[in-house]
Motif scaffolding. Structure first.
Motif, PDB file in Angstrom:
ATOM      1  N   GLN A  13       0.851  -1.214   0.000  1.00 34.90           N
ATOM      2  CA  GLN A  13       0.000   0.000   0.000  1.00 34.90           C
ATOM      3  C   GLN A  13       0.878   1.253   0.000  1.00 34.90           C
ATOM      4  O   GLN A  13       0.475   2.300  -0.482  1.00 34.90           O
ATOM      5  N   ARG A  14       2.091   1.112   0.553  1.00 38.57           N
ATOM      6  CA  ARG A  14       3.010   2.265   0.606  1.00 38.57           C
ATOM      7  C   ARG A  14       3.845   2.368  -0.681  1.00 38.57           C
ATOM      8  O   ARG A  14       4.825   3.119  -0.741  1.00 38.57           O
ATOM      9  N   GLY A  15       3.527   1.574  -1.678  1.00 38.75           N
ATOM     10  CA  GLY A  15       4.160   1.725  -3.003  1.00 38.75           C
ATOM     11  C   GLY A  15       5.342   0.812  -3.267  1.00 38.75           C
ATOM     12  O   GLY A  15       5.972   0.900  -4.317  1.00 38.75           O
ATOM     13  N   LEU A  16       5.662  -0.083  -2.312  1.00 37.70           N
ATOM     14  CA  LEU A  16       6.785  -1.005  -2.549  1.00 37.70           C
ATOM     15  C   LEU A  16       6.276  -2.301  -3.171  1.00 37.70           C
ATOM     16  O   LEU A  16       5.129  -2.699  -2.959  1.00 37.70           O
ATOM     17  N   LYS A  17       7.142  -2.965  -3.911  1.00 36.48           N
ATOM     18  CA  LYS A  17       6.800  -4.275  -4.464  1.00 36.48           C
ATOM     19  C   LYS A  17       7.230  -5.358  -3.471  1.00 36.48           C
ATOM     20  O   LYS A  17       8.263  -5.200  -2.808  1.00 36.48           O
ATOM     21  N   VAL A  18       6.455  -6.416  -3.394  1.00 34.74           N
ATOM     22  CA  VAL A  18       6.798  -7.526  -2.501  1.00 34.74           C
ATOM     23  C   VAL A  18       6.808  -8.827  -3.309  1.00 34.74           C
ATOM     24  O   VAL A  18       5.783  -9.230  -3.879  1.00 34.74           O
ATOM     25  N   VAL A  19       7.984  -9.432  -3.390  1.00 31.53           N
ATOM     26  CA  VAL A  19       8.144 -10.717  -4.088  1.00 31.53           C
ATOM     27  C   VAL A  19       8.601 -11.732  -3.039  1.00 31.53           C
ATOM     28  O   VAL A  19       9.631 -11.528  -2.388  1.00 31.53           O
ATOM     29  N   TYR A  20       7.837 -12.795  -2.850  1.00 33.03           N
ATOM     30  CA  TYR A  20       8.206 -13.801  -1.854  1.00 33.03           C
ATOM     31  C   TYR A  20       9.064 -14.896  -2.464  1.00 33.03           C
ATOM     32  O   TYR A  20       8.761 -15.396  -3.561  1.00 33.03           O
ATOM     33  N   ASP A  21      10.109 -15.286  -1.726  1.00 29.26           N
ATOM     34  CA  ASP A  21      10.838 -16.514  -2.035  1.00 29.26           C
ATOM     35  C   ASP A  21      10.087 -17.632  -1.323  1.00 29.26           C
ATOM     36  O   ASP A  21      10.170 -17.780  -0.101  1.00 29.26           O
ATOM     37  N   ALA A  22       9.318 -18.400  -2.104  1.00 30.72           N
ATOM     38  CA  ALA A  22       8.488 -19.466  -1.538  1.00 30.72           C
ATOM     39  C   ALA A  22       9.077 -20.834  -1.897  1.00 30.72           C
ATOM     40  O   ALA A  22       8.354 -21.830  -1.986  1.00 30.72           O
ATOM     41  N   ALA A  23      10.412 -20.874  -2.083  1.00 28.78           N
ATOM     42  CA  ALA A  23      11.066 -22.121  -2.513  1.00 28.78           C
ATOM     43  C   ALA A  23      10.749 -23.296  -1.585  1.00 28.78           C
ATOM     44  O   ALA A  23      10.660 -24.434  -2.028  1.00 28.78           O
ATOM     45  N   HIS A  24      10.562 -23.018  -0.278  1.00 30.75           N
ATOM     46  CA  HIS A  24      10.324 -24.095   0.697  1.00 30.75           C
ATOM     47  C   HIS A  24       8.843 -24.280   1.005  1.00 30.75           C
ATOM     48  O   HIS A  24       8.514 -25.065   1.886  1.00 30.75           O
ATOM     49  N   ALA A  25       7.962 -23.511   0.362  1.00 30.24           N
ATOM     50  CA  ALA A  25       6.619 -23.349   0.928  1.00 30.24           C
ATOM     51  C   ALA A  25       5.513 -24.051   0.157  1.00 30.24           C
ATOM     52  O   ALA A  25       4.339 -23.753   0.363  1.00 30.24           O
ATOM     53  N   VAL A  26       5.855 -25.009  -0.689  1.00 27.40           N
ATOM     54  CA  VAL A  26       4.794 -25.655  -1.452  1.00 27.40           C
ATOM     55  C   VAL A  26       3.792 -26.304  -0.488  1.00 27.40           C
ATOM     56  O   VAL A  26       4.168 -26.904   0.513  1.00 27.40           O
ATOM     57  N   GLY A  27       2.509 -26.079  -0.763  1.00 24.19           N
ATOM     58  CA  GLY A  27       1.455 -26.705   0.048  1.00 24.19           C
ATOM     59  C   GLY A  27       1.129 -25.977   1.342  1.00 24.19           C
ATOM     60  O   GLY A  27       0.176 -26.349   2.024  1.00 24.19           O
ATOM     61  N   VAL A  28       1.890 -24.939   1.697  1.00 27.49           N
ATOM     62  CA  VAL A  28       1.627 -24.266   2.985  1.00 27.49           C
ATOM     63  C   VAL A  28       0.489 -23.247   2.821  1.00 27.49           C
ATOM     64  O   VAL A  28       0.447 -22.496   1.853  1.00 27.49           O
ATOM     65  N   GLN A  29      -0.418 -23.261   3.799  1.00 30.88           N
ATOM     66  CA  GLN A  29      -1.505 -22.287   3.808  1.00 30.88           C
ATOM     67  C   GLN A  29      -1.530 -21.555   5.138  1.00 30.88           C
ATOM     68  O   GLN A  29      -1.138 -22.106   6.163  1.00 30.88           O
ATOM     69  N   LYS A  30      -1.983 -20.309   5.085  1.00 31.70           N
ATOM     70  CA  LYS A  30      -2.196 -19.554   6.329  1.00 31.70           C
ATOM     71  C   LYS A  30      -3.668 -19.169   6.387  1.00 31.70           C
ATOM     72  O   LYS A  30      -4.166 -18.520   5.474  1.00 31.70           O
ATOM     73  N   LYS A  31      -4.323 -19.599   7.426  1.00 29.69           N
ATOM     74  CA  LYS A  31      -5.763 -19.327   7.622  1.00 29.69           C
ATOM     75  C   LYS A  31      -6.550 -19.584   6.336  1.00 29.69           C
ATOM     76  O   LYS A  31      -7.338 -18.747   5.885  1.00 29.69           O
ATOM     77  N   GLY A  32      -6.291 -20.706   5.696  1.00 32.49           N
ATOM     78  CA  GLY A  32      -7.067 -21.118   4.523  1.00 32.49           C
ATOM     79  C   GLY A  32      -6.614 -20.486   3.213  1.00 32.49           C
ATOM     80  O   GLY A  32      -7.131 -20.835   2.147  1.00 32.49           O
ATOM     81  N   ALA A  33      -5.663 -19.549   3.255  1.00 29.88           N
ATOM     82  CA  ALA A  33      -5.159 -18.950   2.002  1.00 29.88           C
ATOM     83  C   ALA A  33      -3.813 -19.577   1.689  1.00 29.88           C
ATOM     84  O   ALA A  33      -3.020 -19.844   2.597  1.00 29.88           O
ATOM     85  N   SER A  34      -3.548 -19.801   0.408  1.00 31.05           N
ATOM     86  CA  SER A  34      -2.219 -20.331   0.074  1.00 31.05           C
ATOM     87  C   SER A  34      -1.235 -19.167   0.117  1.00 31.05           C
ATOM     88  O   SER A  34      -1.606 -18.014  -0.121  1.00 31.05           O
ATOM     89  N   LEU A  35       0.021 -19.471   0.397  1.00 30.41           N
ATOM     90  CA  LEU A  35       1.011 -18.388   0.472  1.00 30.41           C
ATOM     91  C   LEU A  35       1.194 -17.718  -0.887  1.00 30.41           C
ATOM     92  O   LEU A  35       1.594 -16.561  -0.971  1.00 30.41           O
ATOM     93  N   GLY A  36       0.879 -18.447  -1.954  1.00 31.25           N
ATOM     94  CA  GLY A  36       0.992 -17.888  -3.308  1.00 31.25           C
ATOM     95  C   GLY A  36      -0.014 -16.782  -3.583  1.00 31.25           C
ATOM     96  O   GLY A  36       0.063 -16.118  -4.610  1.00 31.25           O
ATOM     97  N   GLN A  37      -0.965 -16.598  -2.671  1.00 25.62           N
ATOM     98  CA  GLN A  37      -1.962 -15.541  -2.886  1.00 25.62           C
ATOM     99  C   GLN A  37      -1.511 -14.189  -2.332  1.00 25.62           C
ATOM    100  O   GLN A  37      -2.217 -13.202  -2.468  1.00 25.62           O
ATOM    101  N   TYR A  38      -0.368 -14.163  -1.680  1.00 27.47           N
ATOM    102  CA  TYR A  38       0.131 -12.909  -1.098  1.00 27.47           C
ATOM    103  C   TYR A  38       1.147 -12.227  -2.027  1.00 27.47           C
ATOM    104  O   TYR A  38       1.788 -12.883  -2.846  1.00 27.47           O
TER     105      TYR A  38
END
Ligand code: T4K
Length: 400
Positions: free
Chosen positions: A181-206
């Motif tokens: 929201q403050r104008g920065l880009k956020v790219v996640y390194d999700a190399a270890h995170a296949v299949g992980v969800q937080k509160k029903g959302a996949s990490l790939g949705q962030y």
């Protein structure tokens, strides 16, 4: 031209230290003990007979690369597995190139904030994208980027943040959404995170994008491979284009790209593993449970705490020792008994020779964790009995 002309003499594959055949042949300990070495990772393919049938079909089709049908099929299925639209994944040759191409496609200039507690390629991808990595410290519980430390590193030159879901753990995603929201880009390194969800959302949705790895050491493995996912489909289109030299048509090149494509053979492996991902994760999570339970009786060695609302995937089983000396002694003791634990991630990137010029900072939590961490063997071919053996060996060492 004689048929033998192009015969290349390969070294005996069974002589590779981690080959399946080599493993079977090696014997250790007393005459009664026939245990094979235990590694921090080992690729496991579910039901390889079915895979062989698909290899034959692939060869009959003759399409081996350049975004063939299996790559398209995998992209759609992988995106769906992350609760994204089928068009919201772009495969690439590996996660390292996936991160670099994503940063390039975002057309950024300046500094990218990143943890030093990660695999080296998280940081090298920033450098290769023509940007400057700036290290921030990690949180002692999540082991992911610490918001307070990130705030202290923000400058007018900051253009993006690259948090790592290290060991499939999740950082402060809500804070990072705020940075967007403050104008920065956020790219996640999700190399270890296949299949992980937080509160029903996949990490790939962030974030603006997340980058997954399908390396041989990963749960969803293709040998080599990666995928960039996210809801910005125009960004993904630019990543796909750049991964194929920027080629739009036979006579048109739209950007200066590279060759970072996933081949059909890799996509075939990835599809096969994706189909069996749930039981694969379940069996690894069960092994983590076996470790948790067995380690309760061993003093001086602490498994990481579970994160509330976050599912586990069992990609790694990290533990913390009381002191760096205890960690190093246990690492060596286990190695001598063919239990190959790994010091992921030690040393932290900013203490590596190639990156030392970047560091003019203190990262006390990174140093502390990096000096005491050890990832115990965990992979799809291990059994609960292997876990019991490893924990008994640790207990007998009296090193913790
Ligand atoms: N971000 C993070 C946070 C990462 O951890 C990684 C990769 C990346 C980004 C980049 O993803 P990719 O560009 O690779 O898609 C390994 C892997 O090569 C690397 O992919 C992985 N992280 C890293 C954590 O581990 P090494 O140097 O530790 O690998 P190596 O050869 O020592 O293998 C580790 C263990 O795995 C061995 O004890 C045996 C086993 N193994 C390995 C290979 C290659 C097998 O059983 N079969 C195999 O084919 O880096």
């Amino acid at each position: 031209m004689g048929a033998g002309r192009f015969v290349v003499k390969l070294s005996d594959p069974s002589s590779h230290p981690i080959s399946r055949q080599g493993r079977k042949e090696r014997r250790r300990g007393t005459a009664n003990e026939t245990r094979t070495p235990l590694y921090t990772a080992f690729p496991r393919l579910p039901a390889p007979e079915k895979l062989l049938r698909k290899v034959r079909q692939l060869l009959a089709r003759g399409v081996l690369t350049n975004r063939g049908p299996l790559v398209h099929e995998f992209e759609k299925k992988f995106a769906r597995s992350l609760l994204l639209q089928p068009s919201q994944a772009a495969t690439c040759a590996n996660a390292t190139l996936g991160m670099e191409l994503t940063l390039r496609a975002l057309n950024l200039r300046g500094e990218v904030i990143v943890p030093a507690f990660t695999f080296v390629s998280t940081v090298s991808s920033i450098v290769h994208a023509g940007l400057t990595p700036v290290f921030a410290d990690i949180d002692p519980v999540s082991l992911c980027l610490c918001p307070k430390s990130v705030e202290s590193r923000l400058t007018a030159a900051t253009c993006a943040v690259l948090p790592v879901h290290v060991f499939g753990r999740v950082g402060e995603v809500e804070y990072f959404e705020g940075l967007r929201q403050r104008g920065l880009k956020v790219v996640y390194d999700a190399a270890h995170a296949v299949g992980v969800q937080k509160k029903g959302a996949s990490l790939g949705q962030y974030g603006d994008a997340s980058v997954y790895s399908f390396h041989a050491t990963k749960i969803l493995m293709a040998g080599e491979g990666g995928a960039v996912v996210g809801q910005d489909e125009a960004l993904l289109a630019r990543v796909r284009l750049a991964s194929n030299h920027g080629i739009e048509g036979e006579e048109s090149v739209e950007c200066i790209g590279t060759n970072a494509k996933m081949s059909e053979i890799h996509a075939l492996f990835a599809l096969h593993c994706l189909q069996h991902l749930e039981p694969m994760i379940a069996s690894r999570v069960a092994l983590c449970g076996a470790y948790d339970q067995a380690l309760q009786d061993v003093d001086g060695i602490s498994p990481l705490t579970r994160q509330a609302g976050v599912t586990q995937n069992g990609q790694y089983y990290p533990v913390l020792l009381r002191t760096p000396a205890a960690r190093d002694a246990l690492y060596t003791y286990l190695r001598q008994r063919e239990i190959f634990a790994r010091k992921y991630f030690y040393p932290p990137i900013y203490r590596l020779a190639a990156y030392r010029s970047l560091a003019k900072i203190e990262l006390p939590v990174t140093d502390d964790i990096s000096d005491r961490i050890l990832c115990l063997p965990l992979h799809g071919e291990m059994t609960a009995e292997d876990v019991g053996f490893i924990v008994a060996t640790i207990g007998n060492s009296q090193l913790c």
